[in-house]
Design an enzyme around this catalytic site. Sequence first.
Site, PDB file in Angstrom:
ATOM      1  N   ARG A  31       0.820  -1.217   0.000  1.00  0.00           N
ATOM      2  CA  ARG A  31       0.000   0.000   0.000  1.00  0.00           C
ATOM      3  C   ARG A  31       0.853   1.266   0.000  1.00  0.00           C
ATOM      4  O   ARG A  31       0.435   2.299   0.504  1.00  0.00           O
ATOM      5  CB  ARG A  31      -0.973   0.011   1.180  1.00  0.00           C
ATOM      6  CG  ARG A  31      -2.041  -1.071   1.081  1.00  0.00           C
ATOM      7  CD  ARG A  31      -2.988  -1.021   2.269  1.00  0.00           C
ATOM      8  NE  ARG A  31      -3.991  -2.071   2.177  1.00  0.00           N
ATOM      9  CZ  ARG A  31      -4.728  -2.490   3.209  1.00  0.00           C
ATOM     10  NH1 ARG A  31      -4.575  -1.938   4.393  1.00  0.00           N
ATOM     11  NH2 ARG A  31      -5.623  -3.449   3.049  1.00  0.00           N
ATOM     12  N   ARG A  35      -2.665   6.326  -0.240  1.00  0.00           N
ATOM     13  CA  ARG A  35      -2.970   6.386   1.177  1.00  0.00           C
ATOM     14  C   ARG A  35      -2.248   7.499   1.915  1.00  0.00           C
ATOM     15  O   ARG A  35      -2.820   8.537   2.180  1.00  0.00           O
ATOM     16  CB  ARG A  35      -2.704   5.030   1.848  1.00  0.00           C
ATOM     17  CG  ARG A  35      -3.569   3.924   1.260  1.00  0.00           C
ATOM     18  CD  ARG A  35      -3.474   2.647   2.040  1.00  0.00           C
ATOM     19  NE  ARG A  35      -3.979   2.801   3.390  1.00  0.00           N
ATOM     20  CZ  ARG A  35      -4.670   1.901   4.041  1.00  0.00           C
ATOM     21  NH1 ARG A  35      -4.973   0.773   3.439  1.00  0.00           N
ATOM     22  NH2 ARG A  35      -5.076   2.099   5.263  1.00  0.00           N
ATOM     23  N   ARG A  44      -6.273  12.078  -6.622  1.00  0.00           N
ATOM     24  CA  ARG A  44      -7.482  11.267  -6.498  1.00  0.00           C
ATOM     25  C   ARG A  44      -8.723  12.090  -6.153  1.00  0.00           C
ATOM     26  O   ARG A  44      -9.841  11.549  -6.142  1.00  0.00           O
ATOM     27  CB  ARG A  44      -7.287  10.236  -5.369  1.00  0.00           C
ATOM     28  CG  ARG A  44      -6.739   8.878  -5.761  1.00  0.00           C
ATOM     29  CD  ARG A  44      -7.769   7.940  -6.373  1.00  0.00           C
ATOM     30  NE  ARG A  44      -9.055   7.949  -5.720  1.00  0.00           N
ATOM     31  CZ  ARG A  44      -9.383   7.239  -4.646  1.00  0.00           C
ATOM     32  NH1 ARG A  44      -8.485   6.480  -4.064  1.00  0.00           N
ATOM     33  NH2 ARG A  44     -10.597   7.299  -4.142  1.00  0.00           N
ATOM     34  N   ASP A  80      -6.623  -2.741  -7.457  1.00  0.00           N
ATOM     35  CA  ASP A  80      -7.352  -3.297  -6.315  1.00  0.00           C
ATOM     36  C   ASP A  80      -7.730  -4.729  -6.643  1.00  0.00           C
ATOM     37  O   ASP A  80      -7.958  -5.073  -7.818  1.00  0.00           O
ATOM     38  CB  ASP A  80      -8.608  -2.481  -6.010  1.00  0.00           C
ATOM     39  CG  ASP A  80      -9.244  -2.904  -4.689  1.00  0.00           C
ATOM     40  OD1 ASP A  80      -8.846  -2.352  -3.643  1.00  0.00           O
ATOM     41  OD2 ASP A  80     -10.102  -3.805  -4.695  1.00  0.00           O
ATOM     42  N   TYR A 155     -15.348 -11.604   0.076  1.00  0.00           N
ATOM     43  CA  TYR A 155     -16.114 -10.390  -0.214  1.00  0.00           C
ATOM     44  C   TYR A 155     -17.391 -10.720  -0.979  1.00  0.00           C
ATOM     45  O   TYR A 155     -18.463 -10.178  -0.694  1.00  0.00           O
ATOM     46  CB  TYR A 155     -15.268  -9.411  -1.029  1.00  0.00           C
ATOM     47  CG  TYR A 155     -14.188  -8.714  -0.244  1.00  0.00           C
ATOM     48  CD1 TYR A 155     -14.499  -7.899   0.842  1.00  0.00           C
ATOM     49  CD2 TYR A 155     -12.848  -8.851  -0.595  1.00  0.00           C
ATOM     50  CE1 TYR A 155     -13.500  -7.252   1.562  1.00  0.00           C
ATOM     51  CE2 TYR A 155     -11.851  -8.210   0.121  1.00  0.00           C
ATOM     52  CZ  TYR A 155     -12.180  -7.411   1.195  1.00  0.00           C
ATOM     53  OH  TYR A 155     -11.193  -6.771   1.903  1.00  0.00           O
TER      54      TYR A 155
END
Length: 350
Positions: A31, A35, A44, A80, A155
């Site tokens: 990551r 972030r 973003r 992702d 998920y």
Amino acid sequence: MPSTLPLADRSAYLLAARGERPPHTPVWFMRQAGRALPEYRAVREGISMLESCMRPELVVEITLQPVRRYGVDAAIFYSDIVLPLKAAGFDIEIKPGVGPVVADPIRDAAGVATVRPVTPADVTFTTESVRQLVTELAGTPLIGFAGAPFTVASYLVEGGPSKDYAKTKAMMHGNPELWHALADRLADVAIAYLSVQVEAGASAIQLFDSWAGGLSPRDYERFVLPHSAKVLDAMKAYDVPRVHFGVNTGELLGLMSAAGADVVGVDWRVPLDEAVRRITAAGGAPKPVQGNLDPALLFAGWDAIEPELDRILEEGKAAPGHIFNLGHGVPPNADPDVLTRVVKYVQSKK
């Protein structure tokens, strides 16, 4: 006589991943692309996560940002684990503060039938992004990645993030035929997406089984290992290092290695020398390891961080190769200057 190997193949990261001796311990962070970086938040702004992953100009910029700022030894492709499903027409979104949310969770055979492998035509933006990045990185290896079948399935079955994976485990044990059908399709999704990245120029791949630590070794071996092994075995033909990582998987390290990993990622709960012992005790040869600073220590101050870096570097010598990383991803509120200092410190050690 100068080496004739491509620049990326002579990198510290790839040498360590192959169990060879690099000039220094290589370091990158899960990551790292996004972030914590203010420049990431700036580009973003107003753009959803999955949309940003489908814009090559953004993918290239975001992937390069931590390489420029931190000086890491490898770039991780900005994407992702649910992106391939989205690209294949699956109704899934990433909600800020929540994570992936599925409109119609999969609970039966009709739901499983909606999952299809991605094709290169579905993810032309990925091919374009990787090709541009390989040129821009100029010898710094690019790591491609995909979600492992269990984590992605969790998920899809739960409908979103879960703490106990109750519905997923209920399917595994209550309807194993349905579970294996779903996991097999998701293995094909991972294979297809990883293949696109490697064929476009990625130098290594990482299979994220982030939530496998919620399983017992018995359940992992029965319900998960065959499908992760299918992915990793399919990628063997590309002759790139295959990294396998999960969180809270100390009891599974030997099995995750047996699934076909060339490098085993280790979170902060198990010392690296103990991880090597567990991998070897499970019947395998020692393998390079990746890890494993507790991300929380990034907030503890340098006097607390430095001895932990020394400890981890020393423990990593038990493996034929060590790639320094955090035990999980960079926290969103981490100080980028601390991460830069970690990189410089690790790279300074022989």
